[in-house]
Design a protein around this motif. Structure first.
Motif, PDB file in Angstrom:
ATOM      1  N   GLY A 141       0.809  -1.210   0.000  1.00  0.00           N
ATOM      2  CA  GLY A 141       0.000   0.000   0.000  1.00  0.00           C
ATOM      3  C   GLY A 141       0.842   1.259   0.000  1.00  0.00           C
ATOM      4  O   GLY A 141       0.501   2.245   0.654  1.00  0.00           O
ATOM      5  N   HIS A 142       1.936   1.240  -0.766  1.00  0.00           N
ATOM      6  CA  HIS A 142       2.872   2.373  -0.710  1.00  0.00           C
ATOM      7  C   HIS A 142       2.232   3.674  -1.176  1.00  0.00           C
ATOM      8  O   HIS A 142       2.565   4.745  -0.655  1.00  0.00           O
ATOM      9  N   LEU A 143       1.297   3.611  -2.117  1.00  0.00           N
ATOM     10  CA  LEU A 143       0.683   4.850  -2.612  1.00  0.00           C
ATOM     11  C   LEU A 143      -0.356   5.414  -1.635  1.00  0.00           C
ATOM     12  O   LEU A 143      -0.345   6.625  -1.365  1.00  0.00           O
ATOM     13  N   PRO A 144      -1.259   4.615  -1.076  1.00  0.00           N
ATOM     14  CA  PRO A 144      -2.110   5.148  -0.006  1.00  0.00           C
ATOM     15  C   PRO A 144      -1.302   5.680   1.177  1.00  0.00           C
ATOM     16  O   PRO A 144      -1.619   6.743   1.732  1.00  0.00           O
ATOM     17  N   TRP A 145      -0.258   4.949   1.560  1.00  0.00           N
ATOM     18  CA  TRP A 145       0.584   5.370   2.686  1.00  0.00           C
ATOM     19  C   TRP A 145       1.304   6.675   2.350  1.00  0.00           C
ATOM     20  O   TRP A 145       1.401   7.573   3.189  1.00  0.00           O
ATOM     21  N   ALA A 146       1.788   6.794   1.128  1.00  0.00           N
ATOM     22  CA  ALA A 146       2.452   8.031   0.710  1.00  0.00           C
ATOM     23  C   ALA A 146       1.469   9.196   0.704  1.00  0.00           C
ATOM     24  O   ALA A 146       1.831  10.337   1.018  1.00  0.00           O
ATOM     25  N   THR A 147       0.207   8.930   0.345  1.00  0.00           N
ATOM     26  CA  THR A 147      -0.811   9.973   0.388  1.00  0.00           C
ATOM     27  C   THR A 147      -1.031  10.446   1.820  1.00  0.00           C
ATOM     28  O   THR A 147      -1.097  11.654   2.095  1.00  0.00           O
ATOM     29  N   LEU A 148      -1.136   9.514   2.761  1.00  0.00           N
ATOM     30  CA  LEU A 148      -1.253   9.880   4.173  1.00  0.00           C
ATOM     31  C   LEU A 148      -0.026  10.653   4.630  1.00  0.00           C
ATOM     32  O   LEU A 148      -0.136  11.633   5.387  1.00  0.00           O
ATOM     33  N   THR A 149       1.143  10.242   4.169  1.00  0.00           N
ATOM     34  CA  THR A 149       2.387  10.939   4.524  1.00  0.00           C
ATOM     35  C   THR A 149       2.359  12.384   4.031  1.00  0.00           C
ATOM     36  O   THR A 149       2.750  13.312   4.751  1.00  0.00           O
ATOM     37  N   ALA A 150       1.890  12.577   2.798  1.00  0.00           N
ATOM     38  CA  ALA A 150       1.792  13.930   2.243  1.00  0.00           C
ATOM     39  C   ALA A 150       0.778  14.770   3.021  1.00  0.00           C
ATOM     40  O   ALA A 150       1.021  15.957   3.296  1.00  0.00           O
ATOM     41  N   LEU A 151      -0.354  14.182   3.361  1.00  0.00           N
ATOM     42  CA  LEU A 151      -1.335  14.902   4.168  1.00  0.00           C
ATOM     43  C   LEU A 151      -0.752  15.299   5.519  1.00  0.00           C
ATOM     44  O   LEU A 151      -0.944  16.436   5.985  1.00  0.00           O
ATOM     45  N   ALA A 152      -0.044  14.368   6.140  1.00  0.00           N
ATOM     46  CA  ALA A 152       0.551  14.655   7.446  1.00  0.00           C
ATOM     47  C   ALA A 152       1.550  15.798   7.354  1.00  0.00           C
ATOM     48  O   ALA A 152       1.587  16.685   8.221  1.00  0.00           O
ATOM     49  N   GLY A 153       2.347  15.803   6.302  1.00  0.00           N
ATOM     50  CA  GLY A 153       3.313  16.871   6.131  1.00  0.00           C
ATOM     51  C   GLY A 153       2.638  18.219   5.950  1.00  0.00           C
ATOM     52  O   GLY A 153       3.098  19.240   6.491  1.00  0.00           O
ATOM     53  N   SER A 154       1.546  18.247   5.209  1.00  0.00           N
ATOM     54  CA  SER A 154       0.834  19.499   4.951  1.00  0.00           C
ATOM     55  C   SER A 154       0.089  20.003   6.185  1.00  0.00           C
ATOM     56  O   SER A 154      -0.046  21.218   6.378  1.00  0.00           O
ATOM     57  N   LEU A 155      -0.382  19.088   7.006  1.00  0.00           N
ATOM     58  CA  LEU A 155      -1.234  19.453   8.138  1.00  0.00           C
ATOM     59  C   LEU A 155      -0.499  19.466   9.471  1.00  0.00           C
ATOM     60  O   LEU A 155      -1.101  19.765  10.509  1.00  0.00           O
ATOM     61  N   GLY A 156       0.789  19.147   9.451  1.00  0.00           N
ATOM     62  CA  GLY A 156       1.569  19.185  10.680  1.00  0.00           C
ATOM     63  C   GLY A 156       1.341  18.016  11.605  1.00  0.00           C
ATOM     64  O   GLY A 156       1.576  18.111  12.816  1.00  0.00           O
ATOM     65  N   TRP A 157       0.885  16.881  11.065  1.00  0.00           N
ATOM     66  CA  TRP A 157       0.718  15.682  11.881  1.00  0.00           C
ATOM     67  C   TRP A 157       2.066  14.996  12.049  1.00  0.00           C
ATOM     68  O   TRP A 157       2.820  14.838  11.086  1.00  0.00           O
ATOM     69  N   LYS A 158       2.369  14.558  13.266  1.00  0.00           N
ATOM     70  CA  LYS A 158       3.655  13.942  13.576  1.00  0.00           C
ATOM     71  C   LYS A 158       3.510  12.421  13.666  1.00  0.00           C
ATOM     72  O   LYS A 158       2.720  11.918  14.471  1.00  0.00           O
ATOM     73  N   PRO A 159       4.276  11.670  12.864  1.00  0.00           N
ATOM     74  CA  PRO A 159       4.150  10.210  12.905  1.00  0.00           C
ATOM     75  C   PRO A 159       4.897   9.599  14.085  1.00  0.00           C
ATOM     76  O   PRO A 159       5.968  10.088  14.481  1.00  0.00           O
ATOM     77  N   THR A 160       4.331   8.548  14.629  1.00  0.00           N
ATOM     78  CA  THR A 160       4.987   7.801  15.696  1.00  0.00           C
ATOM     79  C   THR A 160       4.705   6.317  15.495  1.00  0.00           C
ATOM     80  O   THR A 160       3.564   5.917  15.222  1.00  0.00           O
ATOM     81  N   LEU A 161       5.741   5.499  15.583  1.00  0.00           N
ATOM     82  CA  LEU A 161       5.602   4.052  15.402  1.00  0.00           C
ATOM     83  C   LEU A 161       5.023   3.434  16.661  1.00  0.00           C
ATOM     84  O   LEU A 161       5.578   3.573  17.751  1.00  0.00           O
ATOM     85  N   LEU A 162       3.897   2.743  16.502  1.00  0.00           N
ATOM     86  CA  LEU A 162       3.234   2.094  17.623  1.00  0.00           C
ATOM     87  C   LEU A 162       3.646   0.638  17.774  1.00  0.00           C
ATOM     88  O   LEU A 162       3.770   0.131  18.891  1.00  0.00           O
TER      89      LEU A 162
END
Length: 270
Positions: free
Chosen positions: A217-238
């Motif tokens: 799912g690299h393309l859906p995941w990349a889309t979420l990554t782009a959204l996070a970058g634009s909206l200031g969401w910080k990723p954390t590995l659970l």
């Protein structure tokens, strides 16, 4: 006639009998080590059979459960494993069914996306046998009951283009869940090294790195990554695991991760 998307992998990826399914999902959520976090706005979740990836998936949905009773809807982004096409597909099912009942679809939101034109299209065939979104639904039905979904399946598409189009659609109370497993069918030590590199890209919000990474799912995941970058969401590995932890077979494994994307919390209840 109202269209309902019937389950394709019940009894295969997860239990067919409703009570057994509810008990399994509730048990996985109860055993999850993560805590509900009202800052979460996005989630990466695996989509394998629950025997293999259920523990990892539960960590993410446990965090997401902070939005119970508050979430407006959930945008579900998943890969099309079986039907190749160009773009991101929506289909106007009124609801998606699982053994736990039906999940309503945000038809108005889907129609708005399709009305934008490319890369969005109305296309049913990829949805018929696809499991990447279906297997997430029982977790959502238990963790976030009665929350509508806006399901999108990805063919070949520019994730940045999809993310840009979704930005204007996202509002307060919307959550985004991307569905992906990680590397497939390497020996366990090789898989872990490759997955670590992919996760490093994701945690650095490297859209191109995720899009080129070894994840179905690299393309859906990349889309979420782009959204996070634009909206200031910080990723954390659970959580991270490979299928070897469930099966004991280390010769050919699949990797799984749960990643939460933290932004602002939900609005207060009125």
């Amino acid at each position: 006639m109202d269209l309902v998307r019937l389950p394709a992998v019940a009894g295969y990826f997860y239990p067919l009998e409703a009570e057994r399914l509810r008990q399994e999902v509730e048990g996985l959520l109860q055993k999850a080590q993560a805590s509900p976090d009202p800052r979460v706005r996005g989630l990466l979740s695996p989509h394998a059979g629950y025997f293999y990836s259920g523990k990892v998936a539960a960590e993410g949905f446990k965090v997401l459960s902070a939005w119970r009773g508050r979430a407006r809807r959930i945008l579900l982004l998943g890969p099309s494993h079986f039907v190749p096409f160009l773009g991101a597909a929506f289909y106007p099912y009124q609801a998606w069914a699982t053994p736990l009942g039906e999940v309503a679809v945000d038809l108005e939101g889907g129609s708005r996306l399709v009305a934008k034109g490319s890369p969005f299209l109305t296309y049913e065939e990829p949805f018929r046998e696809e499991h990447s979104l279906e297997v997430l639904l029982p977790f959502l039905q238990v963790a976030l009951p009665d929350t509508p979904i806006l399901p999108l399946l990805f063919g070949e598409v520019d994730p940045k283009e999809v993310a840009e189009a979704l930005l204007s659609e996202l509002g307060e109370g919307d959550l985004v869940v991307a569905s992906s497993d990680l590397s497939h069918y390497h020996p366990d030590p090789v898989a872990r090294k490759r997955d670590q590199k992919t996760l490093e890209k994701a945690l650095a919000l490297d859209v191109e790195g995720v899009a080129q990474g070894e994840a179905c799912g690299h393309l859906p995941w990349a889309t979420l990554t782009a959204l996070a970058g634009s909206l200031g969401w910080k990723p954390t590995l659970l959580a991270y695991a490979t299928s070897a932890e469930a099966s004991g077979d280390t010769s050919r494994v699949v990797g799984y991760a749960a990643v939460a994307y933290l932004g602002q919390g939900p609005p207060a209840l009125r």
